[in-house]
Design a protein around this motif. Structure first.
Motif, PDB file in Angstrom:
ATOM      1  N   LEU A   8       0.822  -1.198   0.000  1.00  0.00           N
ATOM      2  CA  LEU A   8       0.000   0.000   0.000  1.00  0.00           C
ATOM      3  C   LEU A   8       0.863   1.258   0.000  1.00  0.00           C
ATOM      4  O   LEU A   8       0.558   2.234  -0.704  1.00  0.00           O
ATOM      5  N   SER A   9       1.939   1.243   0.766  1.00  0.00           N
ATOM      6  CA  SER A   9       2.818   2.420   0.836  1.00  0.00           C
ATOM      7  C   SER A   9       3.478   2.690  -0.506  1.00  0.00           C
ATOM      8  O   SER A   9       3.639   3.838  -0.912  1.00  0.00           O
ATOM      9  N   LEU A  15       1.483   7.113  -6.594  1.00  0.00           N
ATOM     10  CA  LEU A  15       0.401   8.041  -6.908  1.00  0.00           C
ATOM     11  C   LEU A  15       0.763   9.470  -6.517  1.00  0.00           C
ATOM     12  O   LEU A  15       0.413  10.438  -7.222  1.00  0.00           O
ATOM     13  N   GLY A  16       1.479   9.611  -5.422  1.00  0.00           N
ATOM     14  CA  GLY A  16       1.913  10.941  -4.997  1.00  0.00           C
ATOM     15  C   GLY A  16       2.854  11.574  -5.993  1.00  0.00           C
ATOM     16  O   GLY A  16       2.750  12.769  -6.311  1.00  0.00           O
TER      17      GLY A  16
END
Length: 235
Positions: A8-9, A15-16
């Protein structure tokens, strides 16, 4: 069998990064797109006016004394045309341009313009930081035909069928020195965005439209000068 995927990270970090890149590039892309739209509108209006002026010259016999300046004759600079010549050209031009409305005066009250649609050149040039005191004084003295009061209440204004606008520099005369608004009342109604200076000039034995005279290098923040937009059109 063990299958390995993204954590997830890792997904959030990716995405960031994409978001940061998009935030940096999108304004540039949007800005370029908006400029291309205005540039194409400028080309369209320039073509429309050029055809109308050329047809009007033909209609009155192929020659006229009604032009802003003779750019091939330095002795003729700054000499405006006679009223008689301009009356003939104006009559021909108003037949050849597709006009929705003509406002000889009070354009802001008669529907050709919205009230205070534009800044006047007298206000605009005081906001441009690279003007010298001498240039400022010269513009304020010689370019009064482009101040807000003249635009709103005195100058001849043509509203074309496509919504574009022509504002004559000279009161009640054919536009031989003019402002053109390439998309009319739609906006943004700013110098260097959709509002540009244009003149009808003589060049030896021919006539053409070029940026000339007061306001060709004036523009609001983020815009482009009339001279540079005309150059862009030819690129």
């Amino acid at each position: 069998m063990n299958k390995r995927g993204f954590t997830l990270s890792e997904v959030l970090i990716t995405l960031g990064i994409i978001g940061i890149i998009a935030a940096m590039t999108l304004p540039v892309i949007i800005g370029k797109y908006k400029f291309m739209v205005l540039k194409n509108q400028y080309k369209k209006m320039y073509s429309t006016l050029s055809q109308a002026y050329n047809k009007s010259i033909f209609d009155i016999g192929g020659i006229t004394d009604c032009y802003h300046v003779d750019i091939s004759n330095s002795d003729a600079q700054g000499k405006y045309a006679s009223k008689e010549s301009c009356a003939d050209l104006r009559a021909a031009l108003e037949k050849n341009l597709k006009l929705a409305k003509i406002c000889t005066t009070q354009a802001a009250n008669k529907g050709c313009l919205m009230k205070d649609q534009y800044k006047g050149l007298d206000t605009l040039i005081t906001e441009k930081p690279d003007y010298t005191e001498e240039e400022l004084a010269t513009n304020n003295k010689n370019c009064t035909g482009l101040n807000k009061n003249r635009i709103n209440n005195i100058n001849l204004v043509y509203l074309l069928n496509d919504g574009s606008i022509v504002i004559s520099y000279l009161q009640d005369s054919v536009p031989i020195s003019m402002l053109i608004d390439i998309n009319g009342q739609k906006g943004p109604n700013k110098w260097g965005y959709d509002l540009f200076k244009m003149s009808f000039v003589k060049d030896k034995y021919s006539y053409k439209l070029i940026p000339r005279g007061c306001g060709i290098n004036s523009y609001e923040k983020g815009g482009i000068s009339s001279l540079n937009m005309w150059k862009e059109m030819h690129n």
